[in-house]
Write an enzyme that holds these catalytic residues in place. Structure first.
Site, PDB file in Angstrom:
ATOM      1  N   ALA A  38      13.702   6.625  18.512  1.00  0.00           N
ATOM      2  CA  ALA A  38      12.890   7.201  19.585  1.00  0.00           C
ATOM      3  C   ALA A  38      12.055   8.404  19.137  1.00  0.00           C
ATOM      4  CB  ALA A  38      13.784   7.570  20.770  1.00  0.00           C
ATOM      5  N   ASP A  83      17.831   6.112  22.776  1.00  0.00           N
ATOM      6  CA  ASP A  83      16.408   5.886  22.986  1.00  0.00           C
ATOM      7  C   ASP A  83      15.952   6.378  24.349  1.00  0.00           C
ATOM      8  OD1 ASP A  83      15.030   3.884  20.771  1.00  0.00           O
ATOM      9  OD2 ASP A  83      17.209   3.781  20.822  1.00  0.00           O
ATOM     10  N   ASN A 107      20.913   2.847  24.180  1.00  0.00           N
ATOM     11  CA  ASN A 107      20.863   2.936  22.720  1.00  0.00           C
ATOM     12  C   ASN A 107      20.924   1.524  22.150  1.00  0.00           C
ATOM     13  OD1 ASN A 107      20.705   4.618  20.347  1.00  0.00           O
ATOM     14  ND2 ASN A 107      22.820   4.075  19.917  1.00  0.00           N
ATOM     15  N   LYS A 108      20.775   1.422  20.845  1.00  0.00           N
ATOM     16  CA  LYS A 108      20.736   0.115  20.183  1.00  0.00           C
ATOM     17  C   LYS A 108      21.882  -0.772  20.643  1.00  0.00           C
ATOM     18  CE  LYS A 108      18.215  -1.149  17.902  1.00  0.00           C
ATOM     19  NZ  LYS A 108      17.034  -1.986  18.273  1.00  0.00           N
TER      20      LYS A 108
END
Length: 362
Positions: A56, A246, A256-257
């Site tokens: 990000a 992110d 997040n991922k």
């Protein structure tokens, strides 16, 4: 205490002449370390979508530098300031759509837009206003990464085993990273820590990127496939989990991922503290909860083919979200450049963002 210099890769910089950018192409790592020049709007959009740049904070920096580079190119055409502003609005709109989940992308484009709105002068002068703001964002990110690392490193005394997911290190930012920042700070000050890096399917950011940058810095790192984390927690659990983000919603829910949520569930089940590390620019107070965060879905072939031969039948459906949502009640603390924030996150995150914005205005 002895301090040592660590090898930290540079993710993005101005190309000579300042009309384009040079990025470290992360799709080629770890096998090939190569820079790629970005000069057109399509170059910048493709680099963000294809994950040549990712994380990000770095996406935001790339967008800011991209807008400034395009501005300098347009100014060289001797266009009017009105035409310059019209073109900028189109560039920003198209860039914002490159990836929907990472809030830093929109944060950066709107920050440059606000700076442009308050500026006067020729197209050339406006272009330099954008370039100065892009450089400021980049420099701020370096400072924020360092501050995040210093705050989070207070949780480490030395000897800890840390688990992380995806890549939230220097390759995801303009500095020493977010989730990996305390690892670097600890290493700089002589505290030995070990890192377990989830492989991070399907694009392997943990094994390709996190393991690569930690190895280069001389930090002990062990890679494990995502589905091996449960075995690790059940037998020799790590001491602490550090992950990036992110987008963080106002209530502390975290995007997040993909794979972060199950890691948080494992940490909760086994009593391992689970921390999210991100700058205040990743906190989106306009998004009340994680349910309001748009989740990007990736090309099915990233699962079907990965980096080589077909791994699933062409006719098989593919479920491939790029991110998942970790509820705030699984998060021990959120660490920004303003400090370590405890629940209720609605209060602590709002205060952190207000402090950061006030400092920026000063």
């Amino acid at each position: 205490m002895n301090h040592r210099e660590l090898s930290i890769p540079e993710t993005i910089r101005w190309a000579p002449g300042g009309l384009s950018a040079l990025i470290l192409d992360q799709t080629l790592l770890p096998g090939v370390r190569e820079e790629k020049e970005l000069s057109s709007l399509e170059d910048f959009i493709e680099a963000i979508r294809s994950l040549r740049v990712r994380g990000a904070p770095l996406i935001g920096i790339t967008a800011a530098i991209g807008l400034a580079a395009l501005g300098r190119q347009a100014a060289a055409e001797k266009i009017s300031s009105a035409e310059f502003r019209t073109r900028f609005a189109d560039w920003a709109d198209r860039l914002e759509k490159a990836r929907p989940t990472a809030v830093n992308l929109v944060w950066a484009t709107r920050r440059l837009s606000a700076r442009l709105e308050g500026a006067t002068g020729t197209a050339g002068e406006l272009a330099e206003v954008l370039a100065a703001e892009a450089d400021t964002i980049h420099a701020e990110d370096r400072r924020m990464c360092r501050a995040i690392g210093e705050h989070a490193a207070t949780l480490l005394t030395g000897g800890e085993a840390i688990i992380t997911h995806c890549n939230a290190g220097s390759l995801a930012t303009g500095g020493i990273g977010t989730a990996l920042a305390p690892v670097y700070v600890a290493a700089e000050t002589g505290r030995r820590v070990r890192v377990f890096a989830d492989e991070t399917r399907p694009l392997l950011q943990g094994s390709r990127l996190t393991a690569w940058e930690l190895s280069r810095a001389g930090i002990e790192v062990t890679v494990l496939a995502d589905n091996m984390a449960g075995s690790l927690f059940a037998t020799t659990p790590p001491d602490i989990a550090f992950v990036g983000s992110d987008r963080i919603a106002a209530n502390g829910d975290v995007a997040n991922k993909i794979g972060t949520y199950p890691l948080a569930v494992l940490a909760h089940r086994h009593g391992v503290p689970f921390y999210v590390l991100a700058p205040t620019s990743t906190v989106d107070l306009g998004t009340p909860t994680g349910a309001d965060i748009p989740i990007e879905h990736r090309d099915p072939d990233e699962v079907r083919r990965g980096f080589g031969p077909l791994l699933a039948p062409e006719e098989a459906g593919v479920y491939s979200p790029a991110f998942d949502i970790t509820p705030h009640d699984l998060v021990t603390g959120i660490i920004t450049e303003r400090g370590i924030h405890a629940p209720p996150y609605t209060d602590s995150l709002a205060a952190a963002v207000a402090e950061a914005e006030a400092e920026r205005r000063r």
